[in-house]
Write a protein that holds these residues in place. Structure first.
Motif: not given
Lengths: 238, 305
Positions: A88-91, A93-94, A98, A101-103, A105-106, A150
């Motif tokens: 899953r590659g989840t961040f 601690s965020l 958040e 929002k990182l998603g 970026q693509a 994400r």
């Protein structure tokens, strides 16, 4: 129909260990393609090879007619391939928000981020409830929804899904697959689905490929594969 | 140093004023350790390496500031310029020296860090000489900053520390670049899949560490005087602070830096004496590593076999 993703003669290796041999695989625009196979057949590696993640590759990968093999992973993501990876590659601690929002970026334009987030919350109301929560504290199903959300934030044309049903309760799996079907029909999102649950994958897809020890051994229409004697015996257990 | 006038109790242990003074001096030097610890954490959380050259890089930055001031550039302008130059130098080191080592064993990286340490130390000696230099404090003639127990510089340095910590917090918490930096540090592969260039984030992380170190150097130089060996002890204290706080936790590292500053001063004054002060740092480092490797606020990482 036009091919969105076109892979020909793809080999892939981790360092010197060669995993994939001569893979050829297509995903049609607006279609769902399933990639089946037992543990260790090379399905995950195949998705990683498309994104140039952790592996070295030879052969050709065309996306929307553009040769993308050898590009950097981040550039491939920005070009329109969303990857929901193995694990899953989840961040962790965020927070949920958040992560979403990182998603974004693509998404090269990065406009309309907040309306995109709202759209994800419409598909996955559970994520809205958890939007301020640390992702690491959420259930497996919620984390899988977040991983899909994400990837969607980058407005991909093609979604690579690595075992979205892994470790989840049957009810949750059903919910997630219902949403994936909606995304495919409502938003014409093309999907390449790696799944151990062959029944689920064949129901969901139009085209399917079967992998064994790093090669594709069988391919065709999903409905044909579902009636194939070997597939029925080994992968569907009927 | 001021002592309360006419006090009969001049011996150390029960002099409340003296104790308070040592406490505050500890907080003030602790601020510098906190900043250096932050620089260490910045690189550690992204790469899982301790940059042993961080102190020498900070020392070198301070020499650059000194040179700029010698050229007649006003202090605060030199301050900002030094931060910018240090950011760039740190980025160049990342690209030229560290990036090629990406998939190499830890030991190779450690040796390179030690090499950088020696290079910066010798380079500073070669360019600026080994004689001890006075470094100006921008706060020394600000009378209003002086409270009875601290010099204006100590108080000013403390304010700079707090301002920096708050700025960094706001940056990492509320800006997109801050968010992508945290993401790339935490899970570089996922960050790449989200279209974030992890390599570029690493570069920015190094740049920030260099810039933060420069601030620490410029704040401590007026106290300890400027010479090529200025930061060697300070890096040890900062490392101890970062370890106490948890080497992957910026907030913990800042708290740890202050704790070490206070402990160093109080133990140095009342228990072990000035000569053994640095031993305090080493005892802390060894103690934390043995008894609580994750630090007070760090995350314990359990590796699955």
């Amino acid at each position: 129909m036009e091919e969105l993703l076109d892979i020909k003669g793809l080999d892939a290796a981790y360092g010197r260990v060669k995993i994939l041999r001569d893979i050829s695989l297509q995903v049609r625009r607006g279609g769902v393609t399933a990639l089946l196979g037992a543990n260790g057949a090379g399905k995950t590696t195949c998705l990683r090879a498309i994104c140039q993640m952790m592996v070295t590759t030879t052969g050709s990968i065309h996306f929307e007619g553009v040769a993308i093999r050898g590009w950097r992973t981040a550039r491939i993501a920005r070009r329109g391939i969303g990857h929901v990876p193995d694990g899953r590659g989840t961040f962790l601690s965020l927070t949920t928000e958040e992560n979403l929002k990182l998603g974004a970026q693509a998404n090269p334009s990065r406009s309309a981020m907040s309306s995109d987030i709202e759209r994800i919350y419409e598909y996955f109301p559970r994520l809205h409830e958890r939007r301020r929560q640390q992702a690491g504290t959420m259930s497996g199903g919620e984390q899988q929804m977040l991983a899909i959300g994400r990837a969607l934030m980058g407005r991909p044309k093609l979604l690579l899904l690595d075992e979205p049903s892994f470790g989840l309760a049957p009810m949750v799996v059903r919910d997630i697959f219902t949403i994936l079907r909606r995304l495919n029909t409502e938003e014409r999102l093309s999907i390449l689905l790696v799944e151990q649950n062959a029944k689920l994958a064949l129901e969901m897809s139009e085209q399917a490929y079967l992998m064994e020890t790093g090669s594709i051994v069988l391919s065709g229409k999903s409905s044909d594969l579902a009636n194939n004697e070997t597939i029925r015996r080994v992968y569907l257990g009927v | 140093m001021k002592r309360s006038a006419g006090s009969i109790l001049e011996f150390k242990v029960f002099n409340m004023d003296g104790f308070l003074e040592q406490l505050l001096v500890g907080v003030s030097t602790g601020g510098v350790y906190a900043i250096m610890a932050l620089a260490l954490v910045m690189i550690y959380s992204a790469t899982h390496h301790i940059n042993f050259a961080q102190g020498e890089m900070a020392m070198f930055s301070t020499f650059i500031a000194w040179q700029l001031i010698q050229f007649g550039i006003p202090y605060w302008f030199a301050f900002v310029l030094t931060i910018a130059i240090s950011f760039v130098i740190s980025c160049v080191i990342e690209v030229a020296v560290i990036r090629p080592l990406t998939h190499r064993p830890v030991l190779s990286v450690v040796v390179v860090f030690i090499g950088l340490l020696v290079i910066f130390n010798s380079l500073a000696g070669l360019l600026f000489g080994y004689t001890i230099k006075e470094f100006p404090s921008p706060f020394s003639n600000l009378e209003w900053l002086s409270i009875s127990l601290l010099t204006p510089h100590q108080l000013g340095a403390l304010l700079v520390t707090f301002a920096l910590v708050v700025l960094l917090f706001l940056f990492f918490r509320f800006t997109t670049l801050g968010l992508t930096l945290r993401a790339a540090a935490q899970n570089p592969r996922s960050a790449e899949l989200a279209g974030i260039d992890s390599g570029r984030m690493l570069l920015v992380g190094w740049g920030l560490a260099g810039a933060i170190g420069a601030i620490a150097g410029m704040m401590v130089a007026p106290v300890v005087f400027l010479d090529p060996n200025m930061m060697s002890g300070i890096l040890l204290y900062a490392f101890a602070g970062a370890l106490i706080g948890g080497i992957d936790n910026p907030v913990g590292a800042v708290a740890g830096g202050f704790i070490v500053g206070v402990m160093e001063n109080l133990l140095g004054t009342y228990v072990v004496g000035t000569e053994l002060k640095l031993t305090v740092a080493l005892v802390i480092i060894v103690g934390v590593l043995i008894f609580k490797p994750e630090g007070l606020w760090g995350r314990r990482i359990v590796a699955r076999v």
